[in-house]
Write a protein that holds these residues in place. Structure first.
Motif, mmCIF file in Angstrom:
data_model
loop_
_atom_site.group_PDB
_atom_site.id
_atom_site.type_symbol
_atom_site.label_atom_id
_atom_site.label_comp_id
_atom_site.label_asym_id
_atom_site.label_seq_id
_atom_site.Cartn_x
_atom_site.Cartn_y
_atom_site.Cartn_z
ATOM 1 N N ILE A 204 0.845 -1.196 0.000
ATOM 2 C CA ILE A 204 0.000 0.000 0.000
ATOM 3 C C ILE A 204 0.882 1.249 0.000
ATOM 4 O O ILE A 204 1.742 1.406 0.874
ATOM 5 N N HIS A 205 0.661 2.120 -0.983
ATOM 6 C CA HIS A 205 1.433 3.355 -1.100
ATOM 7 C C HIS A 205 0.480 4.539 -0.920
ATOM 8 O O HIS A 205 -0.240 4.915 -1.854
ATOM 9 N N THR A 206 0.431 5.098 0.268
ATOM 10 C CA THR A 206 -0.408 6.264 0.546
ATOM 11 C C THR A 206 0.385 7.249 1.403
ATOM 12 O O THR A 206 1.264 6.840 2.175
ATOM 13 N N PRO A 207 0.100 8.538 1.338
ATOM 14 C CA PRO A 207 -0.746 9.195 0.337
ATOM 15 C C PRO A 207 0.109 9.619 -0.862
ATOM 16 O O PRO A 207 0.846 10.599 -0.804
ATOM 17 N N TYR A 208 0.037 8.874 -1.944
ATOM 18 C CA TYR A 208 0.854 9.119 -3.126
ATOM 19 C C TYR A 208 -0.012 9.196 -4.384
ATOM 20 O O TYR A 208 -1.105 8.601 -4.443
#
Length: 335
Positions: A204-208
Protein backbone atom coordinates in the motif's frame (compact mmCIF):
# COMPACT_ATOMS: atom_id res chain seq x y z
CA UNK A 1 -50.81 5.55 -34.80
CA UNK A 2 -53.37 3.23 -33.27
CA UNK A 3 -53.22 2.15 -29.64
CA UNK A 4 -52.32 -1.39 -30.74
CA UNK A 5 -49.11 -0.11 -32.34
CA UNK A 6 -47.84 1.33 -29.06
CA UNK A 7 -45.57 -0.49 -26.68
CA UNK A 8 -46.81 -0.43 -23.11
CA UNK A 9 -43.29 0.22 -21.84
CA UNK A 10 -40.10 1.36 -23.49
CA UNK A 11 -36.98 0.81 -21.40
CA UNK A 12 -34.07 3.02 -22.35
CA UNK A 13 -30.89 1.21 -21.35
CA UNK A 14 -29.94 -2.46 -21.44
CA UNK A 15 -27.73 -2.73 -18.37
CA UNK A 16 -28.55 -5.02 -15.42
CA UNK A 17 -31.36 -2.81 -14.09
CA UNK A 18 -32.87 -2.25 -17.53
CA UNK A 19 -32.84 -5.97 -18.26
CA UNK A 20 -34.54 -6.83 -14.98
CA UNK A 21 -37.15 -4.12 -15.60
CA UNK A 22 -37.91 -5.74 -18.96
CA UNK A 23 -38.12 -9.17 -17.34
CA UNK A 24 -40.59 -7.98 -14.72
CA UNK A 25 -42.60 -6.00 -17.28
CA UNK A 26 -43.02 -9.10 -19.44
CA UNK A 27 -43.97 -11.13 -16.36
CA UNK A 28 -46.79 -8.61 -16.05
CA UNK A 29 -47.62 -9.25 -19.73
CA UNK A 30 -46.73 -5.71 -20.77
CA UNK A 31 -45.70 -5.18 -24.39
CA UNK A 32 -42.09 -4.13 -23.81
CA UNK A 33 -39.05 -3.00 -25.75
CA UNK A 34 -35.45 -2.31 -24.66
CA UNK A 35 -33.44 0.31 -26.54
CA UNK A 36 -29.68 0.07 -25.90
CA UNK A 37 -27.05 2.33 -27.47
CA UNK A 38 -24.27 -0.28 -27.25
CA UNK A 39 -24.05 -3.31 -29.53
CA UNK A 40 -24.76 -5.75 -26.71
CA UNK A 41 -26.69 -5.90 -23.46
CA UNK A 42 -24.87 -5.30 -20.19
CA UNK A 43 -24.23 -1.55 -20.11
CA UNK A 44 -21.56 -0.24 -17.75
CA UNK A 45 -20.94 -3.65 -16.18
CA UNK A 46 -19.98 -5.25 -19.51
CA UNK A 47 -17.99 -2.26 -20.69
CA UNK A 48 -16.09 -1.39 -17.52
CA UNK A 49 -15.66 -4.45 -15.33
CA UNK A 50 -16.68 -7.74 -16.99
CA UNK A 51 -14.01 -9.73 -15.11
CA UNK A 52 -14.32 -7.94 -11.78
CA UNK A 53 -16.06 -9.76 -8.93
CA UNK A 54 -19.24 -8.08 -7.65
CA UNK A 55 -20.15 -8.72 -4.02
CA UNK A 56 -23.43 -6.86 -3.48
CA UNK A 57 -25.74 -9.11 -5.50
CA UNK A 58 -28.05 -11.08 -3.16
CA UNK A 59 -27.60 -14.82 -3.37
CA UNK A 60 -24.01 -14.71 -4.62
CA UNK A 61 -20.89 -14.69 -2.49
CA UNK A 62 -19.21 -13.12 -5.49
CA UNK A 63 -19.99 -13.05 -9.21
CA UNK A 64 -18.09 -11.51 -12.11
CA UNK A 65 -19.71 -8.81 -14.19
CA UNK A 66 -19.71 -11.08 -17.24
CA UNK A 67 -21.39 -13.91 -15.32
CA UNK A 68 -24.04 -11.57 -13.92
CA UNK A 69 -24.85 -10.16 -17.36
CA UNK A 70 -25.03 -13.64 -18.91
CA UNK A 71 -27.50 -14.79 -16.24
CA UNK A 72 -29.60 -11.63 -16.54
CA UNK A 73 -29.66 -11.83 -20.34
CA UNK A 74 -30.76 -15.47 -20.23
CA UNK A 75 -33.52 -14.56 -17.77
CA UNK A 76 -34.65 -11.54 -19.78
CA UNK A 77 -34.75 -13.29 -23.16
CA UNK A 78 -36.82 -16.12 -21.65
CA UNK A 79 -39.63 -13.54 -21.40
CA UNK A 80 -39.12 -12.24 -24.96
CA UNK A 81 -39.13 -8.45 -24.84
CA UNK A 82 -38.21 -6.74 -28.11
CA UNK A 83 -34.54 -5.71 -27.97
CA UNK A 84 -32.99 -3.04 -30.18
CA UNK A 85 -29.19 -2.73 -29.93
CA UNK A 86 -26.86 -0.08 -31.34
CA UNK A 87 -29.68 2.43 -31.20
CA UNK A 88 -29.77 5.68 -29.24
CA UNK A 89 -32.88 7.60 -28.16
CA UNK A 90 -32.52 11.16 -29.45
CA UNK A 91 -35.72 12.63 -28.02
CA UNK A 92 -39.36 11.96 -27.24
CA UNK A 93 -42.56 14.00 -27.13
CA UNK A 94 -45.85 13.54 -25.33
CA UNK A 95 -49.05 12.84 -27.28
CA UNK A 96 -52.59 11.76 -26.50
CA UNK A 97 -51.72 8.04 -26.23
CA UNK A 98 -48.30 8.26 -24.66
CA UNK A 99 -45.02 9.20 -26.32
CA UNK A 100 -43.52 9.45 -29.78
CA UNK A 101 -39.86 8.37 -29.50
CA UNK A 102 -37.21 9.27 -32.05
CA UNK A 103 -34.05 7.14 -32.11
CA UNK A 104 -31.03 7.16 -34.37
CA UNK A 105 -32.71 4.45 -36.47
CA UNK A 106 -36.50 4.83 -36.32
CA UNK A 107 -39.65 6.36 -34.86
CA UNK A 108 -41.40 4.25 -32.23
CA UNK A 109 -44.31 4.76 -29.83
CA UNK A 110 -44.87 3.88 -26.20
CA UNK A 111 -47.48 4.49 -23.51
CA UNK A 112 -44.79 4.96 -20.84
CA UNK A 113 -41.01 5.21 -20.68
CA UNK A 114 -38.58 3.85 -18.09
CA UNK A 115 -35.08 5.32 -18.27
CA UNK A 116 -32.39 2.92 -17.05
CA UNK A 117 -29.48 4.69 -18.70
CA UNK A 118 -26.95 4.23 -15.90
CA UNK A 119 -24.68 7.24 -15.95
CA UNK A 120 -25.24 8.08 -19.61
CA UNK A 121 -22.34 7.89 -22.05
CA UNK A 122 -19.15 7.26 -20.10
CA UNK A 123 -15.37 7.05 -20.37
CA UNK A 124 -12.65 6.45 -17.77
CA UNK A 125 -10.94 9.28 -15.91
CA UNK A 126 -7.48 9.47 -17.40
CA UNK A 127 -4.20 9.45 -15.55
CA UNK A 128 -2.86 12.99 -15.25
CA UNK A 129 0.78 11.87 -15.06
CA UNK A 130 3.29 13.17 -17.58
CA UNK A 131 3.39 11.26 -20.90
CA UNK A 132 0.89 8.65 -19.62
CA UNK A 133 -0.83 8.53 -23.01
CA UNK A 134 2.36 7.04 -24.52
CA UNK A 135 1.78 3.87 -22.52
CA UNK A 136 -1.97 3.41 -23.00
CA UNK A 137 -2.95 0.03 -24.45
CA UNK A 138 0.59 -1.16 -23.63
CA UNK A 139 1.47 -1.03 -19.93
CA UNK A 140 -1.32 1.33 -18.79
CA UNK A 141 -4.84 -0.08 -18.61
CA UNK A 142 -8.21 1.50 -17.79
CA UNK A 143 -10.17 -1.73 -18.20
CA UNK A 144 -9.33 -5.29 -17.18
CA UNK A 145 -10.80 -7.67 -19.73
CA UNK A 146 -8.88 -10.76 -18.64
CA UNK A 147 -7.12 -11.06 -15.25
CA UNK A 148 -4.96 -13.86 -16.70
CA UNK A 149 -2.99 -11.19 -18.56
CA UNK A 150 -1.40 -10.29 -15.20
CA UNK A 151 -0.34 -13.76 -14.09
CA UNK A 152 3.12 -13.70 -12.44
CA UNK A 153 3.55 -10.01 -13.22
CA UNK A 154 4.34 -7.00 -11.05
CA UNK A 155 1.19 -4.90 -11.10
CA UNK A 156 0.36 -1.44 -9.74
CA UNK A 157 -3.18 -0.19 -9.26
CA UNK A 158 -3.94 3.52 -8.98
CA UNK A 159 -7.12 4.42 -7.10
CA UNK A 160 -8.81 4.17 -3.73
CA UNK A 161 -12.38 3.13 -4.48
CA UNK A 162 -14.14 -0.22 -4.64
CA UNK A 163 -12.83 -1.16 -8.10
CA UNK A 164 -9.21 -0.46 -7.18
CA UNK A 165 -9.37 -2.42 -3.92
CA UNK A 166 -11.34 -5.29 -5.50
CA UNK A 167 -8.78 -5.66 -8.28
CA UNK A 168 -5.90 -5.56 -5.81
CA UNK A 169 -7.45 -8.41 -3.82
CA UNK A 170 -8.33 -10.33 -6.98
CA UNK A 171 -4.87 -10.07 -8.57
CA UNK A 172 -3.00 -10.79 -5.33
CA UNK A 173 -3.53 -14.51 -5.91
CA UNK A 174 -2.17 -14.64 -9.46
CA UNK A 175 0.28 -11.74 -9.85
CA UNK A 176 3.92 -11.82 -8.75
CA UNK A 177 3.32 -8.66 -6.72
CA UNK A 178 0.55 -6.07 -6.39
CA UNK A 179 0.91 -2.42 -5.36
CA UNK A 180 -1.98 -0.03 -4.73
CA UNK A 181 -1.43 3.73 -4.94
CA UNK A 182 -3.89 6.20 -3.45
CA UNK A 183 -3.65 9.91 -2.84
CA UNK A 184 -5.17 9.65 0.65
CA UNK A 185 -4.46 7.44 3.65
CA UNK A 186 -8.17 6.56 3.85
CA UNK A 187 -9.72 4.39 1.13
CA UNK A 188 -13.24 4.96 -0.23
CA UNK A 189 -13.98 1.26 -0.71
CA UNK A 190 -16.22 -0.94 1.44
CA UNK A 191 -14.77 -1.20 4.94
CA UNK A 192 -14.66 -5.00 4.90
CA UNK A 193 -12.59 -5.07 1.72
CA UNK A 194 -10.26 -2.35 2.99
CA UNK A 195 -9.59 -4.49 6.05
CA UNK A 196 -8.87 -7.48 3.78
CA UNK A 197 -6.49 -5.27 1.81
CA UNK A 198 -4.58 -4.26 4.92
CA UNK A 199 -4.26 -7.93 5.93
CA UNK A 200 -3.14 -9.00 2.44
CA UNK A 201 0.28 -9.09 0.76
CA UNK A 202 -0.61 -6.06 -1.37
CA UNK A 203 1.88 -3.18 -0.92
CA UNK A 204 0.00 0.00 0.00
CA UNK A 205 1.43 3.36 -1.10
CA UNK A 206 -0.41 6.26 0.55
CA UNK A 207 -0.75 9.20 0.34
CA UNK A 208 0.85 9.12 -3.13
CA UNK A 209 -0.08 9.90 -6.72
CA UNK A 210 1.53 8.74 -9.96
CA UNK A 211 3.55 11.74 -11.10
CA UNK A 212 5.32 10.37 -14.19
CA UNK A 213 5.99 7.20 -16.15
CA UNK A 214 9.12 5.96 -17.93
CA UNK A 215 10.10 2.91 -19.89
CA UNK A 216 12.98 1.15 -18.15
CA UNK A 217 15.79 -0.75 -19.87
CA UNK A 218 14.43 -4.15 -18.84
CA UNK A 219 11.05 -3.37 -20.38
CA UNK A 220 9.48 -2.53 -17.04
CA UNK A 221 7.32 0.53 -16.48
CA UNK A 222 8.95 2.98 -14.14
CA UNK A 223 6.57 4.93 -11.90
CA UNK A 224 7.54 8.05 -10.04
CA UNK A 225 5.19 8.46 -7.07
CA UNK A 226 4.85 11.83 -5.40
CA UNK A 227 3.74 12.14 -1.80
CA UNK A 228 0.82 14.48 -1.11
CA UNK A 229 1.76 17.94 0.21
CA UNK A 230 5.44 17.06 0.01
CA UNK A 231 8.41 16.94 -2.35
CA UNK A 232 9.09 13.36 -1.31
CA UNK A 233 9.15 10.84 -4.17
CA UNK A 234 9.20 7.07 -4.45
CA UNK A 235 10.26 4.93 -7.42
CA UNK A 236 8.42 1.79 -8.43
CA UNK A 237 9.09 -0.66 -11.29
CA UNK A 238 6.16 -2.77 -12.53
CA UNK A 239 5.02 -4.61 -15.63
CA UNK A 240 1.56 -3.01 -15.76
CA UNK A 241 -0.39 -0.13 -14.27
CA UNK A 242 -4.17 -0.37 -13.87
CA UNK A 243 -5.88 3.00 -13.41
CA UNK A 244 -9.15 2.93 -11.43
CA UNK A 245 -10.07 6.60 -11.05
CA UNK A 246 -13.70 6.05 -11.95
CA UNK A 247 -15.26 7.51 -15.06
CA UNK A 248 -16.83 10.68 -16.39
CA UNK A 249 -20.28 10.61 -17.91
CA UNK A 250 -22.02 12.61 -20.59
CA UNK A 251 -25.71 13.29 -19.98
CA UNK A 252 -26.18 15.99 -22.62
CA UNK A 253 -28.89 14.03 -24.42
CA UNK A 254 -30.73 13.40 -21.13
CA UNK A 255 -30.51 17.09 -20.28
CA UNK A 256 -32.18 17.96 -23.58
CA UNK A 257 -35.30 15.94 -22.71
CA UNK A 258 -36.67 18.59 -20.34
CA UNK A 259 -36.63 16.43 -17.20
CA UNK A 260 -35.78 17.86 -13.79
CA UNK A 261 -32.18 16.97 -12.97
CA UNK A 262 -30.00 16.89 -9.88
CA UNK A 263 -26.55 17.48 -11.35
CA UNK A 264 -26.27 14.61 -13.83
CA UNK A 265 -29.12 12.45 -12.50
CA UNK A 266 -32.89 12.51 -12.94
CA UNK A 267 -35.04 13.53 -9.97
CA UNK A 268 -37.72 10.93 -9.19
CA UNK A 269 -40.49 10.59 -6.63
CA UNK A 270 -41.37 7.55 -4.50
CA UNK A 271 -42.99 5.93 -7.55
CA UNK A 272 -39.78 6.39 -9.61
CA UNK A 273 -41.62 8.94 -11.76
CA UNK A 274 -39.68 11.89 -13.15
CA UNK A 275 -40.96 15.45 -13.56
CA UNK A 276 -42.79 14.36 -16.74
CA UNK A 277 -45.79 12.11 -15.99
CA UNK A 278 -45.43 8.75 -17.67
CA UNK A 279 -41.62 8.89 -17.69
CA UNK A 280 -39.84 6.92 -14.96
CA UNK A 281 -36.17 6.46 -14.06
CA UNK A 282 -34.38 3.64 -12.25
CA UNK A 283 -30.83 2.67 -11.37
CA UNK A 284 -27.86 5.03 -11.15
CA UNK A 285 -29.53 7.69 -13.31
CA UNK A 286 -32.40 8.10 -10.79
CA UNK A 287 -31.94 10.49 -7.85
CA UNK A 288 -33.87 10.77 -4.61
CA UNK A 289 -32.89 11.65 -1.02
CA UNK A 290 -31.05 8.95 0.89
CA UNK A 291 -30.53 6.65 -2.08
CA UNK A 292 -27.49 4.34 -2.27
CA UNK A 293 -26.26 3.54 -5.77
CA UNK A 294 -25.98 -0.24 -5.83
CA UNK A 295 -27.10 -2.67 -8.52
CA UNK A 296 -29.30 -4.25 -5.85
CA UNK A 297 -31.02 -0.90 -5.29
CA UNK A 298 -31.82 -0.65 -9.00
CA UNK A 299 -33.22 -4.18 -8.99
CA UNK A 300 -35.72 -3.03 -6.34
CA UNK A 301 -36.60 0.13 -8.24
CA UNK A 302 -37.39 -1.75 -11.46
CA UNK A 303 -40.65 -3.48 -10.40
CA UNK A 304 -41.67 -0.32 -8.54
CA UNK A 305 -41.42 1.69 -11.76
CA UNK A 306 -43.07 -1.01 -13.87
CA UNK A 307 -46.03 -1.42 -11.50
CA UNK A 308 -46.62 2.31 -11.16
CA UNK A 309 -46.38 2.83 -14.90
CA UNK A 310 -48.91 0.07 -15.57
CA UNK A 311 -51.30 1.46 -12.94
CA UNK A 312 -51.18 4.75 -14.80
CA UNK A 313 -51.72 3.06 -18.19
CA UNK A 314 -54.32 0.52 -17.05
CA UNK A 315 -55.93 1.83 -13.84
CA UNK A 316 -58.57 -0.89 -13.96
CA UNK A 317 -56.01 -3.70 -13.65
CA UNK A 318 -55.23 -5.24 -10.27
CA UNK A 319 -51.77 -4.97 -8.81
CA UNK A 320 -49.82 -8.27 -8.90
CA UNK A 321 -49.64 -10.59 -5.91
CA UNK A 322 -46.32 -12.40 -6.17
CA UNK A 323 -43.92 -13.74 -8.82
CA UNK A 324 -45.36 -17.28 -8.81
CA UNK A 325 -48.74 -16.02 -9.95
CA UNK A 326 -47.11 -13.75 -12.55
CA UNK A 327 -45.26 -16.74 -14.03
CA UNK A 328 -48.48 -18.77 -14.21
CA UNK A 329 -50.18 -15.91 -16.07
CA UNK A 330 -47.26 -15.54 -18.47
CA UNK A 331 -47.04 -19.27 -19.19
CA UNK A 332 -50.79 -19.68 -19.72
CA UNK A 333 -50.80 -16.83 -22.26
CA UNK A 334 -47.74 -18.12 -24.16
CA UNK A 335 -48.59 -21.84 -24.28
Amino acid sequence: MTEQEYYDLTIIGGGPVGMFAATYARMRLAKTQIIESLDSLGGQVSALFPSKKIYDIPGFEGITGAELIARLEKQTMAFSPDVFLGETVKNFEKNELGFKIETTKRITYSKAIIIAAGVGAFEPRRLAAKNSSDFENKNVHYFVKDPQNFVKKDVAIAGGGDSAVDWALELEHIAKSVHIIHRRDQFRAMEGNVEKLRQSSVSIHTPYTVDSLDELEDGKLGLTLKKAKSDEEEQLAVDDLIVNYGFVSDTKILASWGLEMNRKTLVVDQNQQTSIPGVYAIGDIASRPGKINLIATGFGEAPNAVNNALVQIYPEKKQPTHSTQLIKNFESLNN
